[in-house]
Write a protein that holds these residues in place. Structure first.
Motif: not given
Lengths: 164, 164, 164, 164
Positions: C80, C144-145, C151
């Motif tokens: 990410s 991101s994640g 997100d």
């Protein structure tokens, strides 16, 4: 009456001064090169190259080091496309003439092999910062195709043109 | 007298024929776009964009698909720098309007994912070949920043300008 | 006396108004995100992620789409890092929420495979522009994640924080 | 009585020893930098830079040499983004101060042109390992924007901050 008129005039002058000051603020120098100025720099550099009978590639990047304008003269080196762009980017990346950076990146130099950063720098002459009328850097120009002295001279001609 | 005049006329015709022939050779169409024409296409496209009130990036490549001229209008998308250049290159790589290539590269299409070749192609509208007065392709122009219809129209305006 | 005093007061008010106006111009909104605001956006996004119990990477780019600030929460995905940075860049490249771009780049979409430009775009949700108090875009944030909804929410929280 | 008390005391000592040992195990040093510590190192380095009146980019990577935190001070060099990150990575790749690596990579040196590996290393000063309280390397910090001496000093300040 006279006194009143005088006072009114004084205040008017004051207002005008303040307004002028305001307009001076409004007309403050831009901090990013416009496409009109990028084109102007490009054509001034091209004219200089033609006078010197040199065939070059010329690139202008903006304050964010992003390509703003480019031209490749007929019969100039194909390999100079990338070099002109990299010279312009290198110059703006470090706000320096590329040749000055190259003096420091030689074997034994304090920033040896810095060229391997940023997807490849070009650190010989031909890239110079472009400044606005207040001296603030607003972009850069890179020239490739002649000798390094010619490239530098042509880049200088381009960079200087926008404040004329 | 009459004979002499006739002979003179015949020689004149011959000279004219030779001259015409020579000039035909001299005026033969170039097979690579000149930087003057690249600049002309660039500025014609820019004018069209301004008339349409669109902010675009414009790139012109030569017959070898190498960057010849470029300009980015103020406040146009930063991401369009690369797209305009890739549209121009894609157009010249395959001598086609980029939008036409895109119709064939969709899932199930005959050249699915061709975009992965050549360091990345752009196959939606906005890239068109540039032809000389004889219809031979001598380069290409790529435009990015507006809708795909606007980009295509602006590219056409640029490509057409050099034969006017 | 009273009349004179009143007039003087009126003029004073006028002057103050003009000065305020001048100072409003001087205090005009910046067009590039500061590192203090980039850090503020980063930490606001991180706080939102912690409240939502999500582990994310967060990236902030400036007006030139150059990396300004970044943090990776412990145990968040290694993959990410690049996605968060690419989401932020993609958002600034086209001044758009990345998810909105993704709707147009699907097979059959008008900008199919645009992801192959600019060294790789990310066109699913999680990247949003950052605006100053006047609504001008001065950068972007990418997250991101988590899920794409998480997100996006976290990115919004970060982007909104700098005008509070 | 005395005997009993002595025995009790011995057992107490034993228990305390066991507890101390247990707590030592529980409190064992982490082997990877946390994002809180990465942020701490970043801000300590930034404070040092501000005290020294230098504009820098600061990057922290974790034990896996992956980007953990980053900040670019306003008006610092755009070209230093990549260099700060590469310095941090280079330092962790080889668990060494980048300047020490650079002494070995010069022409004639034992690892000449090692900079060409790993997508480009930076081997002049400004990258230093970050250690936990037991001296184990848990990440690295890279600084770029000042002189190489300043960059190194600022990196040291960042690296040392997490054990205070």
């Amino acid at each position: 009456m006279k006194n009143k008129a005088t006072r009114f005039r004084s205040i008017s002058y004051l207002l005008i001064l303040i307004l002028l000051n305001t307009s001076a603020v409004l007309a403050q120098a831009t901090t990013d090169i416009s496409h009109e100025n990028a084109l102007k720099a490009l054509l001034a550099a091209k004219e200089k190259a033609e006078q010197s009978d040199v065939l070059v590639n010329i690139a202008v990047v903006d304050a964010g080091a992003n390509l703003k304008a480019f031209i490749r003269m007929d019969d100039s080196y194909l390999g100079s496309i990338d070099i002109a762009i990299k010279k312009a980017k290198t110059s703006r990346y470090f706000d320096i003439n590329t040749g000055d950076l190259g003096k420091l990146s030689q074997p034994g130099g304090i920033i040896y092999n810095i060229e391997l950063s940023n997807d490849g720098l070009i650190t010989f002459p031909g890239g110079v910062p472009i400044k606005n009328e207040n001296g603030k850097i607003i972009g850069a120009i890179g020239v490739s195709g002649g000798t390094i002295e010619q490239d530098h001279e042509i880049a200088i001609a381009g960079a200087n043109s926008i404040n004329k």
